[in-house]
Design a protein around this motif. Structure first.
Motif, PDB file in Angstrom:
ATOM      1  N   ASN A 578      43.497  33.882  40.771  1.00 56.88           N
ATOM      2  CA  ASN A 578      42.820  33.590  42.041  1.00 56.88           C
ATOM      3  C   ASN A 578      41.948  32.345  41.993  1.00 56.88           C
ATOM      4  O   ASN A 578      41.472  31.882  43.037  1.00 56.88           O
ATOM      5  CB  ASN A 578      41.965  34.789  42.466  1.00 56.88           C
ATOM      6  CG  ASN A 578      42.806  35.927  43.002  1.00 56.88           C
ATOM      7  OD1 ASN A 578      43.862  35.705  43.578  1.00 56.88           O
ATOM      8  ND2 ASN A 578      42.345  37.149  42.802  1.00 56.88           N
ATOM      9  N   GLY A 692      38.620  36.051  56.167  1.00 60.39           N
ATOM     10  CA  GLY A 692      39.871  36.572  55.615  1.00 60.39           C
ATOM     11  C   GLY A 692      39.735  38.014  55.156  1.00 60.39           C
ATOM     12  O   GLY A 692      40.606  38.854  55.422  1.00 60.39           O
ATOM     13  N   GLN A 693      38.651  38.310  54.459  1.00 57.07           N
ATOM     14  CA  GLN A 693      38.409  39.679  54.003  1.00 57.07           C
ATOM     15  C   GLN A 693      38.211  40.614  55.190  1.00 57.07           C
ATOM     16  O   GLN A 693      38.726  41.743  55.203  1.00 57.07           O
ATOM     17  CB  GLN A 693      37.177  39.703  53.089  1.00 57.07           C
ATOM     18  CG  GLN A 693      37.367  38.947  51.790  1.00 57.07           C
ATOM     19  CD  GLN A 693      36.053  38.578  51.145  1.00 57.07           C
ATOM     20  OE1 GLN A 693      34.980  38.742  51.736  1.00 57.07           O
ATOM     21  NE2 GLN A 693      36.119  38.062  49.935  1.00 57.07           N
ATOM     22  N   PHE A 695      39.357  40.319  58.314  1.00 56.94           N
ATOM     23  CA  PHE A 695      40.592  40.565  59.056  1.00 56.94           C
ATOM     24  C   PHE A 695      41.543  41.470  58.279  1.00 56.94           C
ATOM     25  O   PHE A 695      42.276  42.266  58.866  1.00 56.94           O
ATOM     26  CB  PHE A 695      41.274  39.240  59.395  1.00 56.94           C
ATOM     27  CG  PHE A 695      40.508  38.407  60.391  1.00 56.94           C
ATOM     28  CD1 PHE A 695      39.841  39.005  61.458  1.00 56.94           C
ATOM     29  CD2 PHE A 695      40.424  37.031  60.252  1.00 56.94           C
ATOM     30  CE1 PHE A 695      39.120  38.257  62.369  1.00 56.94           C
ATOM     31  CE2 PHE A 695      39.707  36.269  61.155  1.00 56.94           C
ATOM     32  CZ  PHE A 695      39.054  36.884  62.216  1.00 56.94           C
ATOM     33  N   LYS A 696      41.524  41.370  56.942  1.00 60.29           N
ATOM     34  CA  LYS A 696      42.361  42.273  56.148  1.00 60.29           C
ATOM     35  C   LYS A 696      41.872  43.713  56.275  1.00 60.29           C
ATOM     36  O   LYS A 696      42.664  44.646  56.447  1.00 60.29           O
ATOM     37  CB  LYS A 696      42.364  41.853  54.679  1.00 60.29           C
ATOM     38  CG  LYS A 696      43.296  42.727  53.831  1.00 60.29           C
ATOM     39  CD  LYS A 696      43.255  42.352  52.376  1.00 60.29           C
ATOM     40  CE  LYS A 696      44.298  43.164  51.622  1.00 60.29           C
ATOM     41  NZ  LYS A 696      44.116  44.624  51.770  1.00 60.29           N
ATOM     42  N   LEU A 697      40.549  43.907  56.187  1.00 60.67           N
ATOM     43  CA  LEU A 697      39.995  45.243  56.368  1.00 60.67           C
ATOM     44  C   LEU A 697      40.293  45.775  57.768  1.00 60.67           C
ATOM     45  O   LEU A 697      40.594  46.956  57.952  1.00 60.67           O
ATOM     46  CB  LEU A 697      38.482  45.221  56.133  1.00 60.67           C
ATOM     47  CG  LEU A 697      38.011  44.955  54.697  1.00 60.67           C
ATOM     48  CD1 LEU A 697      36.491  44.827  54.655  1.00 60.67           C
ATOM     49  CD2 LEU A 697      38.468  46.074  53.765  1.00 60.67           C
ATOM     50  N   GLN A 698      40.212  44.899  58.744  1.00 65.51           N
ATOM     51  CA  GLN A 698      40.496  45.298  60.125  1.00 65.51           C
ATOM     52  C   GLN A 698      41.955  45.717  60.273  1.00 65.51           C
ATOM     53  O   GLN A 698      42.267  46.717  60.934  1.00 65.51           O
ATOM     54  CB  GLN A 698      40.168  44.127  61.053  1.00 65.51           C
ATOM     55  CG  GLN A 698      40.026  44.502  62.513  1.00 65.51           C
ATOM     56  CD  GLN A 698      39.530  43.335  63.337  1.00 65.51           C
ATOM     57  OE1 GLN A 698      40.060  42.221  63.258  1.00 65.51           O
ATOM     58  NE2 GLN A 698      38.491  43.560  64.141  1.00 65.51           N
ATOM     59  N   LYS A 699      42.841  44.967  59.646  1.00 69.08           N
ATOM     60  CA  LYS A 699      44.270  45.289  59.694  1.00 69.08           C
ATOM     61  C   LYS A 699      44.541  46.646  59.059  1.00 69.08           C
ATOM     62  O   LYS A 699      45.421  47.398  59.506  1.00 69.08           O
ATOM     63  CB  LYS A 699      45.061  44.199  58.968  1.00 69.08           C
ATOM     64  CG  LYS A 699      46.563  44.407  58.986  1.00 69.08           C
ATOM     65  CD  LYS A 699      47.270  43.278  58.244  1.00 69.08           C
ATOM     66  CE  LYS A 699      48.773  43.513  58.229  1.00 69.08           C
ATOM     67  NZ  LYS A 699      49.477  42.431  57.479  1.00 69.08           N
ATOM     68  N   ASP A 700      43.771  46.982  58.029  1.00 64.76           N
ATOM     69  CA  ASP A 700      43.944  48.269  57.331  1.00 64.76           C
ATOM     70  C   ASP A 700      43.112  49.387  57.957  1.00 64.76           C
ATOM     71  O   ASP A 700      42.957  50.458  57.357  1.00 64.76           O
ATOM     72  CB  ASP A 700      43.552  48.105  55.852  1.00 64.76           C
ATOM     73  CG  ASP A 700      44.481  47.166  55.098  1.00 64.76           C
ATOM     74  OD1 ASP A 700      45.624  46.990  55.554  1.00 64.76           O
ATOM     75  OD2 ASP A 700      44.049  46.590  54.073  1.00 64.76           O
ATOM     76  N   ASP A 728      42.329  42.437  46.200  1.00 62.06           N
ATOM     77  CA  ASP A 728      43.294  41.474  46.731  1.00 62.06           C
ATOM     78  C   ASP A 728      42.613  40.298  47.409  1.00 62.06           C
ATOM     79  O   ASP A 728      43.050  39.809  48.443  1.00 62.06           O
ATOM     80  CB  ASP A 728      44.256  42.136  47.733  1.00 62.06           C
ATOM     81  CG  ASP A 728      45.040  43.276  47.097  1.00 62.06           C
ATOM     82  OD1 ASP A 728      45.374  43.137  45.909  1.00 62.06           O
ATOM     83  OD2 ASP A 728      45.304  44.258  47.790  1.00 62.06           O
ATOM     84  N   GLU A 729      41.525  39.848  46.807  1.00 64.15           N
ATOM     85  CA  GLU A 729      40.830  38.730  47.426  1.00 64.15           C
ATOM     86  C   GLU A 729      41.571  37.435  47.149  1.00 64.15           C
ATOM     87  O   GLU A 729      42.278  37.292  46.174  1.00 64.15           O
ATOM     88  CB  GLU A 729      39.409  38.623  46.892  1.00 64.15           C
ATOM     89  CG  GLU A 729      39.335  38.284  45.399  1.00 64.15           C
ATOM     90  CD  GLU A 729      37.903  38.204  44.904  1.00 64.15           C
ATOM     91  OE1 GLU A 729      36.995  38.176  45.733  1.00 64.15           O
ATOM     92  OE2 GLU A 729      37.728  38.154  43.688  1.00 64.15           O
ATOM     93  N   GLU A 730      41.404  36.497  48.057  1.00 64.41           N
ATOM     94  CA  GLU A 730      41.942  35.158  47.832  1.00 64.41           C
ATOM     95  C   GLU A 730      40.840  34.208  47.367  1.00 64.41           C
ATOM     96  O   GLU A 730      41.016  33.417  46.474  1.00 64.41           O
ATOM     97  CB  GLU A 730      42.595  34.618  49.107  1.00 64.41           C
ATOM     98  CG  GLU A 730      43.960  35.190  49.388  1.00 64.41           C
ATOM     99  CD  GLU A 730      44.689  34.414  50.463  1.00 64.41           C
ATOM    100  OE1 GLU A 730      44.062  33.529  51.069  1.00 64.41           O
ATOM    101  OE2 GLU A 730      45.865  34.698  50.690  1.00 64.41           O
TER     102      GLU A 730
END
Length: 734
Positions: A578, A692-693, A695-700, A728-730
């Protein structure tokens, strides 16, 4: 009838109180007329303040002061009607400038056009009705005009003419000739001096006088002679040169060599005789800002002289004044921060965004730019910003230096020459303060060891150092890695250790930061790189570009040069997958290659090897970002004019790549504080995560928005020692 401005203050008492502030501001900003090109600027401002609250004499407003009844109109609109009395004193353009400043001193042009534009019969009827409410007190108001010569001699320094004696029938709306005409010119790009610095100063200083007088502060504080605070036996060379340098300058010197003291000695030498220039100290991170605030308050012996400005500043101040009584602490926090937002304190410590925001037209930007005028601006560690922020900062500094007469002092331990050359060219800075090779090498204190491995495989070796009594600093490039390494050492029962990164709620981060220099083991991310006065015996760092590593080195053996002590800094050659999202890997590889050539790292070689690593300047991606931001910023500037605020959802607020959230485990405690109106305590449960983090949490489906508290709750594991546990951080730095 006595006309009131506030329940316990008459109109003329308040007016004279604003003029007390006016007198102090005039003394502190003597060059304002020259800078804005209006020789009689102070006369304009005097009349603005004299008339600004005349509309409060309306019967309905007077009745509302001692009741809960809302009057329902803007007193400023009525106050501006009295500018007709200046017809024989100023030309029309000046009278309209005075009127526009009066009529917008609480609501901007857009708000007035939306709610108070007199463009139809009903609006005209309401205006006439409210204007008629002035009639019972009109004679009293007119009698005040005779006070102008006396008040102007007292607060301006010489007598002004008494305004014309007018009749009530002479009063009329000046909305069209002030607000409407100004807005029309703005829309078609027909700018005049009122759309420029002159307008900024009228609006900014008017609000400063009004706000401070309303807060019972009738003067603004001056700085102190910083050199008197230091008790050195002798000044170091850079400090001595800085103390004799006039105008904008660069200082390049090693960490721990006294750059902060040098910057304040430079400020002394560039002050006015009465030390009235404001001093702004810009730092990259909140932790270093908080630390500098504590240091300055201690050095100056007063928290009244120093202000602090960053996203969590109110919480930091609340914690510094917290007592057993929340209401008392809440009141004191608001008092302190309200004064910090005004032109009052001579020292302000802030992030670059607190400067940049004024060029995005956010509310209060006129007062912000007015305060910055003719100030002394100190920027520490400017290498720490990415290409986007660097560009925004540079473009803002260009305007401040060229148009607002600001002097700038830029300092760093690790500034690549391409950045130094860029700033010196764009800002026309020719003063460079540095040490020669022999002097630099006297600060040599690090032995470099490149380890051909990754940190995960070497924890046993690090544990041996801890067990031998060394204070160990570990710096990882991502939060996930730092958490993993911290857990490994906790399993080994390492006592007196801590983890520091950006994913702690405020109260946990505050607890950790209090004891950073008293640990056997500190594991952190980039948050520990800049301006923290911590000192460890040995460093273990993941690979990073040279300027970042040099900053990490600076937290080890910080003052070892005093006794010619050399201590080891270890850099692992292998990082994480990463890392590529955080650092340019070409820069990392060049750094490792060049450091391989050294055992003891001479301070005199650091600039040379930094320039080798950054020989090509920005890479293509960063250069493209820099160029695009510059183009967009200068396009935006054309639409930023005084008297018009831009909405909160404008481009400035899009600069922040984060969302403020509360971990679900603290939901009950957080909402309890909110429901009991203990808002500062509620802030202690907040932290920021990247877009980014988020929106990923929101998606999940791990994000819940609570409408009542306007809060995002995230269903993610949180630990007071480890912080928020994301996966899974970028890109997670700081």
């Amino acid at each position: 009838m006595v006309i009131l401005a506030k329940p316990n203050e008459t109109l003329m008492e308040h007016t004279e109180n604003t003029l007390k502030v006016f007198k102090c501001i005039k003394e502190c900003y003597p060059d304002v007329p020259k800078i804005c090109g209006v020789p009689d600027f102070w006369e304009h401002l005097f009349y603005i303040l004299f008339f600004h609250d005349f509309g409060k004499a309306a019967v309905g407003f007077q009745n509302s002061l001692n009741s809960n009844n809302y009057w329902g109109y803007r007193h400023e609109i009525l106050s501006a009607c009295f500018i007709i009395s200046l017809n024989d004193i100023f030309p029309e353009v000046t009278i309209n400038a005075i009127g526009l400043t009066i009529i917008t001193h609480h609501k901007d042009v857009k708000k007035l056009r939306k709610d108070y534009q007199i463009k139809n019969k009903e609006a005209k009827r309401v205006f006439d009705e409210k204007l008629f409410e002035l009639k019972p007190n009109f004679d009293e108001l007119i009698s005040y005009l005779n006070l102008v010569p006396k008040l102007s001699e007292k607060y301006l320094g010489y007598k002004l003419k008494t305004p014309n004696n007018i009749s009530f029938e002479d009063l009329r709306s000046v909305y069209n000739q002030t607000v409407l005409n100004y807005f029309k010119d703005f829309k078609i790009g027909n700018y005049n001096e009122l759309h420029g610095i002159y307008g900024y100063f009228l609006k900014g200083f008017m609000n400063a006088c009004d706000y401070l007088a309303s807060g019972s502060k009738y003067e603004i504080l001056s700085a102190v002679k910083n050199g008197d605070l230091y008790t050195f036996d002798s000044l170091r060379k850079t400090q001595l040169i800085a103390s004799k340098t006039k105008g904008s300058s660069f200082l390049i010197a090693p960490t721990g060599s006294g750059k902060t003291e040098a910057s304040f000695l430079w400020a002394d030498n560039n002050q006015t005789d009465n030390f009235s220039k404001r001093i702004f100290y810009v730092l990259p991170f909140t932790a270093s800002i908080n630390a500098m605030y504590n240091r300055l308050v201690k050095d100056l012996g007063s928290d009244e002289l120093v202000g602090i400005s960053h996203g969590k500043a109110s919480y930091f101040i609340y914690k510094s004044v917290e007592s057993g009584d929340y209401d008392e602490s809440n009141f004191e926090t608001k008092r302190i921060q309200n004064l910090t937002k005004k032109i009052y304190r001579p020292y302000k410590i802030l992030t670059p965004f607190q400067l940049i925001k004024f060029f995005f037209g956010v509310k209060g930007f006129e007062m912000g730019l007015s305060e910055l005028t003719n100030s002394l601006l100190i920027l520490d560690e400017i290498h720490a910003y990415d290409a986007r922020v660097t560009c925004l900062l540079l473009e803002s500094l260009k305007i401040l230096k060229s148009k607002f007469d600001v002097d700038i002092f830029i300092m760093s331990a690790t500034l690549p020459s391409f950045l130094k050359n860029l700033f010196s060219k764009e800002l026309d800075i020719s003063n460079f303060i540095s040490l020669d090779s022999k002097e630099l090498d006297s600060f040599t204190r690090h032995k470099v060891n490149i380890i051909n491995n990754c940190i995960e495989n070497c924890c046993d070796k690090i544990l041996n150092d801890i067990n031998s009594g060394k204070k160990v600093l570990i710096v990882c490039n991502t939060v996930d890695k730092a958490q993993f390494i911290y857990e490994w050492f906790k399993e080994k029962d390492v006592d007196n250790s801590a983890l520091l990164h950006s994913r702690f709620i405020l109260k946990d981060r505050e607890r950790i930061e209090k004891n950073l220099d008293n640990l056997n083991l500190l594991i952190g991310t980039q948050a520990i790189e800049v301006s923290l006065d911590i000192d460890y015996d040995v460093l273990y760092s993941e690979p990073a570009p040279l300027d970042a590593l040099i900053q990490r080195f600076g937290r080890v053996n910080r003052r070892g040069w005093k006794d010619d002590i050399i201590k080891q800094v270890n850099i692992f050659k292998i990082g994480s997958d990463n890392d590529k999202y955080i650092y340019n890997q070409n820069l990392v590889n060049k750094t490792l290659d060049v450091l391989n050539n050294f055992d003891i790292l001479p301070e005199s070689k650091i600039q040379e090897i930094i320039d080798h690593v950054y020989s090509e300047g920005y890479d293509s991606k960063n250069q493209e970002t820099f160029d695009e931001v510059k183009l967009s910023f200068n396009r935006l500037l054309k639409n930023i004019v005084p008297f018009i605020n831009f909405n909160k959802d404008n481009d400035f607020y899009n600069l922040f790549d984060s969302y403020e959230v509360v971990p679900q485990k603290f939901r009950e405690e957080y909402l309890d504080e909110i429901n009991n109106k203990r808002y500062y305590k509620s802030m202690s449960y907040c932290l920021s995560i990247s877009k980014g983090q988020f929106f990923k949490l929101q998606k999940d489906n791990n994000v819940e928005f609570d409408c009542n508290s306007n809060t995002y709750f995230i269903d993610v594991k949180y630990d007071s020692e480890l912080g928020l546990k994301l996966s899974d951080e970028e890109s997670t730095i700081l």
